[in-house]
Motif scaffolding. Structure first.
Motif, short mmCIF file in Angstrom:
data_model
loop_
_atom_site.label_atom_id
_atom_site.label_comp_id
_atom_site.label_asym_id
_atom_site.label_seq_id
_atom_site.Cartn_x
_atom_site.Cartn_y
_atom_site.Cartn_z
N ARG A 40 42.75 -2.41 33.56
CA ARG A 40 43.35 -1.56 32.53
C ARG A 40 42.62 -0.22 32.63
N ALA A 91 38.91 0.32 31.65
CA ALA A 91 38.31 -0.96 31.25
C ALA A 91 37.04 -1.29 32.02
N ARG A 105 34.11 1.53 31.26
CA ARG A 105 33.50 1.32 29.95
C ARG A 105 32.14 0.61 30.06
N GLN A 138 40.87 7.50 27.79
CA GLN A 138 41.05 6.05 27.90
C GLN A 138 39.70 5.33 27.92
N THR A 170 38.16 5.21 24.40
CA THR A 170 38.76 4.20 23.52
C THR A 170 38.31 2.80 23.94
N GLU A 171 38.22 2.56 25.24
CA GLU A 171 37.75 1.27 25.72
C GLU A 171 36.31 1.01 25.28
N THR A 224 44.26 2.90 21.36
CA THR A 224 44.35 2.60 22.80
C THR A 224 45.47 3.43 23.41
N TYR A 252 49.67 6.97 23.08
CA TYR A 252 48.63 6.58 22.12
C TYR A 252 49.18 5.62 21.08
N CYS A 262 47.82 2.91 17.70
CA CYS A 262 46.83 2.27 16.85
C CYS A 262 47.57 1.55 15.74
#
Length: 229
Positions: free
Chosen positions: A58, A61, A64, A90, A93-94, A101, A147, A149
């Motif tokens: 992702r 991901a 992070r 990205q 947020t991860e 996300t 985006y 949420c």
């Protein structure tokens, strides 16, 4: 003001960020590899766009979990200025440094073109040089910029004035046309469009310049205030 431009395997906008700092505001800037374990020398941290680790699993991901992200979290807690652009958004947020996300564009296509943003919050350190409601031209280049949420998070974003930019013509299906947000404290900002690609009229727009001049002004104001005390 000293800047760090983080570099992950697959980053491809690190040079753009470096040159934007160097040419636009003339401040010291270093490339910092993803294995770094100390960012204490830096006042501003740029997390650039690209396809870190090939966007496997992702987007963001894997990055992070890079060692440098522990230091980014510490810097955020210390109030240092952090900007994540595209894949950098990205990653933030991860890492839990920003809420929400980024999902696949509703068109399921990679979108790469200029887009018009509206400045929703010009009281943020990254946007103080803009006028509230100002419309600016900043390019996008993403496949996962949608985006999203939950309702509770959206309510908090609105309540705390954390929505920094919105799209005038939504290119990706993003919730409430959101193009960029901040953390509640305001020192961490993430956005999908690329201000570092809009710092010279030769690029078609220089509307991204004010993001860099704004952050330098915020840093100077902070240090002048501290010296007065």
């Amino acid at each position: 003001m000293k800047f760090a431009v983080l570099v992950f395997p697959g980053s491809n906008c690190d040079i753009d960020c470096y040159k934007a700092v160097e040419d636009t505001i003339g401040q010291p800037v270093d490339y910092v590899w993803h294995t770094a374990t100390d960012l204490s020398a830096y006042d501003g941290i740029l997390v650039p766009g690209g396809f870190s680790y090939g966007d496997y699993l992702r987007c963001g991901a894997i990055s992070r979990f890079a060692p440098v992200m522990n230091e980014v979290a510490k810097a955020a807690e210390e109030g240092k200025f952090i900007l994540g652009i595209c894949n950098g958004f990205q990653i933030l947020t991860e890492a839990g440094l920003l809420p929400g996300t980024l999902l696949r564009n509703t068109s399921l296509k990679f979108r790469c073109h200029d887009t018009v943003l509206r400045v929703e919050n010009n009281t943020n350190p990254f946007t103080s040089e803009y006028a509230a409601g100002e419309e600016i031209v900043i390019p996008i280049a993403h496949g996962e910029g949608n985006y999203y949420c939950d309702d509770a998070t959206l309510e908090q974003l609105k309540k705390n004035n954390q929505i920094i930019f919105t799209y005038v013509n939504n290119p990706n299906g993003s919730l409430e046309d959101i193009a960029g947000i901040s953390n509640e404290r305001g020192n961490v900002v993430g956005m999908m469009p690329h201000p570092e690609r809009a710092v010279d009229s030769l690029f078609g727009s220089e509307d991204g310049k004010k993001m860099f001049t704004s952050i330098l002004k915020a840093w100077r104001d902070r240090h002048e205030s501290a010296s007065v005390r």
